[in-house]
Design a protein around this motif. Structure first.
Motif, PDB file in Angstrom:
ATOM      1  N   ARG A  52      14.786  -9.519  10.435  1.00 20.00           N
ATOM      2  CA  ARG A  52      14.946  -9.889   9.020  1.00 20.00           C
ATOM      3  C   ARG A  52      13.896 -10.038   8.266  1.00 20.00           C
ATOM      4  O   ARG A  52      13.590  -9.468   7.062  1.00 20.00           O
ATOM      5  CB  ARG A  52      15.752 -11.197   8.880  1.00 20.00           C
ATOM      6  CG  ARG A  52      17.406 -11.232   9.497  1.00 20.00           C
ATOM      7  CD  ARG A  52      17.774 -12.491   9.335  1.00 20.00           C
ATOM      8  NE  ARG A  52      19.244 -12.572   9.747  1.00 20.00           N
ATOM      9  CZ  ARG A  52      20.130 -13.573   9.755  1.00 20.00           C
ATOM     10  NH1 ARG A  52      19.747 -14.609   9.508  1.00 20.00           N
ATOM     11  NH2 ARG A  52      21.605 -13.274  10.074  1.00 20.00           N
TER      12      ARG A  52
ATOM     13  N   SER B 230      15.145 -12.916  13.957  1.00 12.49           N
ATOM     14  CA  SER B 230      14.277 -13.423  12.958  1.00 12.49           C
ATOM     15  C   SER B 230      13.472 -12.458  12.512  1.00 12.49           C
ATOM     16  O   SER B 230      13.074 -12.367  11.388  1.00 12.49           O
ATOM     17  CB  SER B 230      13.780 -14.740  13.871  1.00 12.49           C
ATOM     18  OG  SER B 230      12.788 -15.267  12.876  1.00 12.49           O
ATOM     19  N   ARG B 231      12.820 -11.424  13.558  1.00 11.81           N
ATOM     20  CA  ARG B 231      11.720 -10.738  13.083  1.00 11.81           C
ATOM     21  C   ARG B 231      12.391  -9.539  12.286  1.00 11.81           C
ATOM     22  O   ARG B 231      11.574  -8.831  11.478  1.00 11.81           O
ATOM     23  CB  ARG B 231      10.800 -10.468  14.104  1.00 11.81           C
ATOM     24  CG  ARG B 231      11.654  -9.445  15.319  1.00 11.81           C
ATOM     25  CD  ARG B 231      10.231  -9.100  16.396  1.00 11.81           C
ATOM     26  NE  ARG B 231      10.874  -8.496  17.529  1.00 11.81           N
ATOM     27  CZ  ARG B 231      10.351  -8.105  18.403  1.00 11.81           C
ATOM     28  NH1 ARG B 231       8.905  -8.205  18.300  1.00 11.81           N
ATOM     29  NH2 ARG B 231      10.701  -7.674  19.698  1.00 11.81           N
TER      30      ARG B 231
END
Length: 300
Positions: free
Chosen positions: A130, A127-128
Motif C-alpha cells: 500500500r 502494509s508495504r
C-alpha cells in the motif's frame, strides 16, 4: 518530495531484511519447503528492493551532458534485473518441490512459529505494498510501482504457503489423509507459479520501456488534443517514450507559415500546456512546420 520517494524505497528494504531473516530461521527449524521457498523469495525481494532504492536514488539526478534525457532508464534496468532473479528462484523452487513429491520427503514440523512467520509476512506485505502504490502514484515511478506489484503478489503466495501448513497439520490429526502431507511441497509450487506470472508481466513491461515502446493509445490522445488548439492545422509524427518515471514526447505541427517567429513560439507553448492538461509533467518538444495559407485576392 524526492526524499519521500527514497524513504518509501528504503522502508521496503528494511521490511525485506526482517522477513528474509525470520523466514530462513523458521524454515530451517521446521523443515518446511514452503517457508524456505518464501525465504528465498523474500531474499530476492531484498535484493530487488535494494536495487529499487539505488535506482530511485540515481533516477532522481537531473539530466547532464552525458544523459540528455535524465537517468530514468536505471529504473527500467532495475526492474529487468529483478525479473531475472525471480525467474531463477522459480527454477529452484520447482525443482525442490518436484523432488520432494517424487521421493516422498514431505515431513514438516508444524509449530506456532510456522504460522506466526507467514502471518507476519502477510501483514508486512499488505502494509508495504500500500505504501509503495501510494508513492508510485504520487511520483509516477515505475520502479516503485513494480515493487508494489511484486509485494502485493507476495500476499497471495504467503497465503498459499499458510494453507499448505494447515493441510499438513490436518493430516497429522486425521490419519489416512496422506495427500495432505504433500500440501507443503504443492504450496511451494503454487508460490513458484505465482512468481512466474508476475515476473513475466513485469519483464514484458520492462523490455517495452527499454526499447522505447510507445504507451498504448497515447499518440492518438496527444494528436486529438493538439489539433483542438487554435492555430494548429495538423499534428503528426508524434513520438512518445518512457524513461523511468518520466515521459518524453516529440511532435510536429503545421501552422500558418506567415506568422512571426514569436507567434509560432507562443503557439508551441499553448500546445505544451494543452498536452500537460491531460498528461501532467510530460517533457514535450514541439517542432512547428510552416503551412502557406493562400488568401483570396481582390477580383479573383
Amino acid at each position: 518530495m524526492k526524499d519521500e520517494k527514497k524513504t518509501a524505497a528504503l522502508k521496503s528494504v528494511i521490511s525485506a531484511v526482517l522477513l528474509t531473516v525470520t523466514k530462513i530461521v523458521v524454515g530451517f527449524l521446521t523443515g518446511s519447503l514452503g517457508i524456505l521457498a518464501e525465504a528465498a523469495h523474500s531474499g530476492l525481494d531484498l535484493v530487488a528492493a535494494f536495487m529499487t532504492y539505488i535506482a530511485v536514488k540515481i533516477s532522481n539526478k537531473p539530466a547532464d551532458k552525458a544523459h540528455r534525457y535524465g537517468h530514468g532508464k536505471i529504473e527500467n534496468l532495475s526492474a529487468l534485473f529483478e525479473t531475472l532473479l525471480l525467474l531463477l528462484t522459480c527454477v529452484w523452487i520447482i525443482y525442490e518441490s518436484i523432488e520432494r513429491l517424487i521421493n516422498g520427503k514431505t515431513g514438516v514440523e508444524i509449530t506456532w512459529w510456522s504460522y506466526g512467520v507467514m502471518v507476519l509476512s502477510i501483514v508486512i506485505d499488505v502494509s508495504r505494498s500500500r505504501m509503495l502504490y501510494k508513492a508510485a502514484r504520487k511520483f509516477k515511478s515505475q520502479a516503485l510501482e513494480a515493487d508494489a506489484l511484486h509485494f502485493s503478489t507476495d500476499i497471495w503466495s504467503s497465503t498459499v504457503v499458510l494453507l499448505g501448513l494447515v493441510c499438513v497439520q490436518i493430516s497429522d490429526i486425521i490419519p489416512g489423509h496422506y495427500l495432505l502431507r504433500e500440501a507443503d511441497a504443492l504450496a511451494a509450487l503454487g508460490v513458484a507459479l505465482i512468481v512466474i506470472v508476475v515476473s513475466a508481466k513485469l519483464g514484458i513491461r520492462t523490455i517495452q520501456a527499454l526499447v522505447d515502446t510507445a504507451p498504448t493509445g497515447m499518440e492518438e490522445q496527444i494528436t486529438t488534443v493538439v489539433e483542438t488548439v487554435p492555430g494548429v492545422i495538423n499534428c503528426h509524427n508524434v513520438r512518445v517514450r518512457h524513461s523511468g518515471p518520466q515521459i518524453f514526447a516529440d511532435i510536429h505541427i503545421l501552422t500558418d507559415g506567415e506568422s512571426s517567429l514569436f507567434e509560432a513560439h507562443l503557439l508551441t507553448e499553448e500546445v505544451e500546456y494543452a498536452i500537460q492538461e491531460i498528461i501532467p509533467e510530460m517533457d514535450i518538444t514541439v517542432h512547428p512546420e510552416p503551412y502557406i495559407i493562400r488568401k483570396p485576392q481582390d477580383g479573383k
